[in-house]
Design an enzyme around this catalytic site. Structure first.
Site, PDB file in Angstrom:
ATOM      1  CB  CYS A  61      -2.854   0.670  -2.633  1.00  0.00           C
ATOM      2  SG  CYS A  61      -2.934   2.429  -3.022  1.00  0.00           S
ATOM      3  CG  ASN A  62      -9.314   0.979  -2.641  1.00  0.00           C
ATOM      4  OD1 ASN A  62     -10.327   0.433  -3.024  1.00  0.00           O
ATOM      5  ND2 ASN A  62      -8.854   0.817  -1.415  1.00  0.00           N
ATOM      6  CB  THR A  63      -4.674   5.023  -5.375  1.00  0.00           C
ATOM      7  OG1 THR A  63      -5.537   5.616  -4.395  1.00  0.00           O
ATOM      8  CG2 THR A  63      -4.285   6.040  -6.402  1.00  0.00           C
ATOM      9  CD  GLU A 105      -0.127   7.320   6.061  1.00  0.00           C
ATOM     10  OE1 GLU A 105       0.984   7.260   6.611  1.00  0.00           O
ATOM     11  OE2 GLU A 105      -0.602   6.381   5.384  1.00  0.00           O
ATOM     12  CE1 TYR A 115       2.687   5.510  -3.436  1.00  0.00           C
ATOM     13  CE2 TYR A 115       1.507   3.628  -4.359  1.00  0.00           C
ATOM     14  CZ  TYR A 115       2.658   4.176  -3.824  1.00  0.00           C
ATOM     15  OH  TYR A 115       3.766   3.392  -3.680  1.00  0.00           O
ATOM     16  N   GLY A 116      -2.908   9.074  -3.963  1.00  0.00           N
ATOM     17  CA  GLY A 116      -4.214   9.493  -4.475  1.00  0.00           C
ATOM     18  C   GLY A 116      -4.232  10.788  -5.249  1.00  0.00           C
ATOM     19  CG  ASP A 175      -1.836   1.204   1.304  1.00  0.00           C
ATOM     20  OD1 ASP A 175      -2.480   1.497   0.275  1.00  0.00           O
ATOM     21  OD2 ASP A 175      -1.913   1.874   2.340  1.00  0.00           O
ATOM     22  CB  SER A 176       0.226   4.760  -0.717  1.00  0.00           C
ATOM     23  OG  SER A 176      -0.983   4.883   0.006  1.00  0.00           O
ATOM     24  CB  CYS A 215      -9.203   5.067   0.385  1.00  0.00           C
ATOM     25  SG  CYS A 215      -7.562   5.519   0.972  1.00  0.00           S
ATOM     26  CB  THR A 216      -6.300   0.398   2.191  1.00  0.00           C
ATOM     27  OG1 THR A 216      -5.342   1.259   1.598  1.00  0.00           O
ATOM     28  CG2 THR A 216      -6.627  -0.733   1.267  1.00  0.00           C
ATOM     29  CG  HIS A 217      -4.994   5.450   4.443  1.00  0.00           C
ATOM     30  ND1 HIS A 217      -4.461   4.871   3.330  1.00  0.00           N
ATOM     31  CD2 HIS A 217      -3.956   6.016   5.113  1.00  0.00           C
ATOM     32  CE1 HIS A 217      -3.151   5.071   3.315  1.00  0.00           C
ATOM     33  NE2 HIS A 217      -2.819   5.768   4.385  1.00  0.00           N
TER      34      HIS A 217
HETATM   35  N1  DGL Z   1      -4.501   3.740   0.732  1.00  0.00           N
HETATM   36  C1  DGL Z   1      -4.583   4.132  -0.619  1.00  0.00           C
HETATM   37  C2  DGL Z   1      -5.824   3.635  -1.302  1.00  0.00           C
HETATM   38  O1  DGL Z   1      -6.361   2.628  -0.930  1.00  0.00           O
HETATM   39  C3  DGL Z   1      -4.410   5.549  -0.970  1.00  0.00           C
HETATM   40  C4  DGL Z   1      -3.923   6.550  -0.026  1.00  0.00           C
HETATM   41  C5  DGL Z   1      -3.032   7.498  -0.766  1.00  0.00           C
HETATM   42  O2  DGL Z   1      -1.874   7.163  -0.851  1.00  0.00           O
HETATM   43  O3  DGL Z   1      -3.511   8.511  -1.277  1.00  0.00           O
HETATM   44  O4  DGL Z   1      -6.269   4.232  -2.254  1.00  0.00           O
END
Ligand code: DGL
Length: 274
Positions: A75-77, A154, A44-45, A12-13, A186-188
């Site tokens: 990571c969804n992105t 974060e 990453y988003g 993931d990011s 988004c995994t966060h």
């Molecule tokens: N956790 C990442 C996701 O699932 C993105 C968070 C990011 O890096 O912007 O999309």
């Protein structure tokens, strides 16, 4: 020949993919996981598909040096922007998180109104909408980018008044259109489950794609005959490992709050070398 007892690579990011890690641990307790969180280059988003693809390729190159038997793009992105490219490039079983999340939401909705919250890049890719429409064209899908959620997570501000205020502003539009299902795309975001439930109310089903992803991973490993033969993860030489591109110490403290595991070793690597 692939070693069944080799680890599963998850990336993931940043810290968000630990929610997927946690679910894999729960559903596949004997599997060893090596996790990479790109903490130096998060988020990453807000980045371009080219950049996210380059980052993802470097991470896959790194995970391959650890002889992983499969990779979970947690990571969804990265799933939205880079999956097609990396899946074609590497000869290693891979799964991502968007398709499982879309499927779980399509199965959960009763009123055919689904909301998706995710990063700007994931929303812009329209990928959740496309997958859901493929499953059921009658479902309407409304996306909402929530760019401030990632830095808030974060920073560990999971139930902070600031986070509750921001969540209220982001989610208001989705409340108005009466969705009954909300994908935490988004995994966060599953780390904000409590705050999001508070805003959306108990009647909206929150979909965490991690559950369905771990289930799909189990099916994949079963089909490929790659499930580990180990009965337990008991010693340090056979335990989960965390890797990051920034401070290992900070990450380890956070990881310990998400993953209840006595033996988490965390190491910083220079991902640009891969
Ligand atoms: N956790 C990442 C996701 O699932 C993105 C968070 C990011 O890096 O912007 O999309």
């Amino acid at each position: 020949m692939t070693d069944n007892n080799a680890p599963i690579g998850v990336f993931d990011s940043g810290v968000g993919g630990l929610t997927v890690f946690r679910e894999i641990m729960r559903q596949l307790p004997n599997e060893r996981i090596v996790y990479f969180g790109d903490t130096a280059r998060v988020p990453y988003g807000s980045k371009s598909p080219e950049t996210v693809t380059r980052y993802s390729e470097q991470i896959v190159n790194f995970l391959k040096t650890l002889n992983v038997k499969a990779i979970v793009v947690a990571c969804n992105t990265a799933s939205a922007l880079a999956m097609e490219e990396i899946e074609n490039k590497y000869d290693i079983p891979m799964i991502e998180v968007v398709k499982p999340g879309a499927k779980a939401a399509a199965e959960a909705t009763q009123n055919n109104r689904i909301g998706v919250i995710a990063t700007e890049a994931t929303i812009k890719s329209n990928i959740y909408c496309r997958y859901i429409k493929n499953l059921n064209n009658e479902i309407s899908v409304t996306g909402k980018a929530c760019p401030l959620f990632v830095p808030l997570v974060e920073e560990g501000l999971l139930n902070d008044p600031v986070t509750i205020d921001i969540a209220g502003r982001y989610l208001n539009d989705l409340i108005k259109i009466d969705i009954d299902t909300l994908i935490l795309g988004c995994t966060h975001y599953p780390l904000l489950h409590e705050t999001i439930t508070r805003i959306m109310g108990g009647k909206v089903a929150l979909i965490n794609p991690a559950y369905e992803t771990a289930r799909k991973l189990k099916d994949l490993l079963t089909d490929l005959n790659l499930l580990t033969e180990n009965k337990t993860l008991k010693d340090a030489s056979h335990s989960h490992r965390l890797y990051v591109s920034d401070s290992a110490e900070k990450f380890k403290i956070f990881a310990n709050t998400i993953i209840n595991y006595r033996n988490l070793t965390t190491k910083t690597i220079n991902i640009e070398e891969y």
